[in-house]
Motif scaffolding. Structure first.
Motif, mmCIF file in Angstrom:
data_model
loop_
_atom_site.group_PDB
_atom_site.id
_atom_site.type_symbol
_atom_site.label_atom_id
_atom_site.label_comp_id
_atom_site.label_asym_id
_atom_site.label_seq_id
_atom_site.Cartn_x
_atom_site.Cartn_y
_atom_site.Cartn_z
ATOM 1 N N THR A 157 -8.181 -3.221 -5.321
ATOM 2 C CA THR A 157 -8.123 -3.906 -4.025
ATOM 3 C C THR A 157 -9.511 -4.263 -3.498
ATOM 4 O O THR A 157 -9.785 -5.422 -3.146
ATOM 5 N N GLY B 65 -3.284 -0.189 -5.809
ATOM 6 C CA GLY B 65 -4.484 -0.627 -5.107
ATOM 7 C C GLY B 65 -5.779 -0.345 -5.843
ATOM 8 O O GLY B 65 -6.864 -0.405 -5.225
ATOM 9 N N ASP C 293 -0.312 -5.336 2.607
ATOM 10 C CA ASP C 293 0.867 -5.317 3.473
ATOM 11 C C ASP C 293 1.150 -6.762 3.877
ATOM 12 O O ASP C 293 0.502 -7.305 4.776
ATOM 13 N N PRO D 191 0.841 -1.213 0.000
ATOM 14 C CA PRO D 191 0.000 0.000 0.000
ATOM 15 C C PRO D 191 0.867 1.252 0.000
ATOM 16 O O PRO D 191 2.036 1.227 0.391
ATOM 17 N N GLY E 151 -4.465 -0.405 7.301
ATOM 18 C CA GLY E 151 -3.399 -0.143 6.333
ATOM 19 C C GLY E 151 -3.066 -1.347 5.484
ATOM 20 O O GLY E 151 -1.959 -1.395 4.925
ATOM 21 N N GLY F 144 3.454 1.549 -3.401
ATOM 22 C CA GLY F 144 3.358 0.441 -4.335
ATOM 23 C C GLY F 144 4.706 -0.175 -4.646
ATOM 24 O O GLY F 144 5.690 -0.022 -3.914
ATOM 25 N N ALA G 219 -3.344 -3.928 -3.334
ATOM 26 C CA ALA G 219 -2.401 -3.379 -2.355
ATOM 27 C C ALA G 219 -2.541 -4.138 -1.045
ATOM 28 O O ALA G 219 -3.578 -4.066 -0.379
ATOM 29 N N THR H 231 -8.740 -1.980 5.532
ATOM 30 C CA THR H 231 -8.422 -0.639 5.036
ATOM 31 C C THR H 231 -7.948 0.268 6.172
ATOM 32 O O THR H 231 -6.950 0.986 6.067
#
Length: 398
Positions: free
Chosen positions: A377, A374, A77, A40, A398, A43, A75, A395
């Motif tokens: 996403t 994203g 993590d 995120p 993160g 990118g 996106a 969201t």
């Protein structure tokens, strides 16, 4: 919904920069759905690399446009357990998983082949590394300029003369050929899956592809030949040299059959008398007197512009080519005839570079512009079964 030969394939591009992701790009050209997994925020670190070359704030990210075309951006993590859980849901339904993460990172994220393949027995796990899957350098980081260009010996050998300073490779110069090798490995594994019903692991490396690109010279060394560096201009064969035309452009002779083409060349240049010159009577004499012949050819080519020599040498059947410049390709009649620079369907006239092969009866998909970070996403999270509350939590986190 995409169509095409690979329209039933889901490919996860969990890689960065060029060689790994570009293999997914080729699959997308034939209709595969390719989901780009990237962090995120900023990118993939490949984004904005073009700014290092002086591009302005409103310029098109041309690297990204080329290698992320047709893809969806998710996106995630992957350092977070929730992000990895989403990826696992995708892996369970995917056909191909592409990664070039260093092995220590794969281990920390649980993305090694032994971690991923049990999630989906039909999955093709495609691994791209700088220096290979084994050995003391398996964990080293690299780019194609080091692992493909420098390590293969190409950097040392592709010089004007043996004492010329080595040239750095251009961006992607070794990555895109390596991507074709990874693509070939993936398609071979898909064929095996068709026979056995089982997925598996495939791999290639920048170093392996560099050795393959320089394999003629490496094979010579393996056979005991001692290869010397290139000599000075005039000491090399005049038949495989570059020459300036009157317009300032350069052409390249590539005459590998001088017994047939030497007379054609001499007549095309308007100097049939060279064929009677004792200095050039045999191949050995032409090579021994290469400096003289090179000077003759230099003077001859300087008498007319490239357009004239292109017509004359083509008509004569001489093997030659232009030393092309980057701006030459747009509008090139031969490039156009083969559709090598297709137009983005949503790019307001912008074009891209096609992948380098065609399959009769299987048209490629019109290229679509690359996604923003994203961009897809939320839709992908809904697709894998995440509830609105879960999506909100992901969201917010993160």
């Amino acid at each position: 919904m995409t169509q095409g030969l690979f329209s039933d394939l889901l490919v996860i591009d969990c890689a960065s920069f060029i060689a790994g992701p570009a293999a997914g790009t080729v699959m997308s050209d034939f209709g595969a759905r390719v989901i780009k997994v990237e962090p995120p925020g900023l990118g993939d670190s490949y984004r904005n690399l073009f700014r290092l070359r002086g591009a302005g704030p409103d310029a098109i990210d041309y690297f990204w446009a080329l290698d992320a075309r047709n893809k969806e951006s998710l996106a995630l993590d992957l350092k977070d357990e929730a992000g990895r859980a989403v990826l696992h849901k995708l892996i369970a339904r995917a056909d191909v998983f592409i990664t070039n993460f260093p092995f220590p990172i794969r281990e920390r994220l649980g993305l090694r082949a032994q971690d991923v393949l049990p999630m989906n027995p039909r999955l093709i796990y495609a691994s791209l590394t700088p220096y290979g899957e084994h050995g003391p350098e398996r964990d080293r980081t690299a780019y194609d300029t080091t692992a493909w260009w420098g390590r293969s010996g190409l950097m040392d050998m592709v010089k004007a003369t043996s004492d010329t300073e080595p040239a750095l490779s251009m961006p992607g110069m070794g990555d895109h050929p390596t991507a074709m090798a990874l693509y070939g490995a993936i398609v071979t594994a898909l064929y095996k899956r068709q026979i056995t019903g089982q997925g598996g692991e495939v791999s290639t490396s920048l170093m392996a592809n560099g050795l393959w690109s320089n394999s003629c010279q490496i094979q010579a060394a393996l056979c005991g030949y001692e290869l010397t560096g290139r000599g000075e201009r005039g000491a090399r064969s005049a038949m495989t040299e570059t020459y300036f035309c009157a317009c300032g452009r350069q052409l390249l002779l590539a005459i590998a059959n001088p017994g047939r083409e030497w007379p054609l060349l001499a007549r095309a240049l308007g100097h049939p008398e060279w064929l009677e010159d004792e200095l050039f009577a045999t191949p050995m004499l032409r090579f021994a007197n290469s400096a003289i012949l090179t000077a003759y050819l230099e003077d001859a080519f300087l008498s007319e512009p490239w357009a004239v020599w292109r017509e004359r040498l083509s008509a004569a059947g001489v093997t030659f080519g232009i030393v092309a410049q980057i701006e030459d390709h747009a509008g090139d009649e031969q490039v156009e005839a083969n559709g090598l620079l297709p137009e983005f369907v949503d790019g307001e006239g912008l074009r891209t570079v096609d992948s380098p092969f065609q399959l009769a009866g299987e048209p490629k998909q019109p290229p679509r512009m690359s996604p923003s970070v994203g961009q897809h996403t939320r839709a992908i999270l809904e697709e894998v079964g995440c509830s609105p509350a879960e999506i909100e939590a992901l969201t917010t986190g993160g």
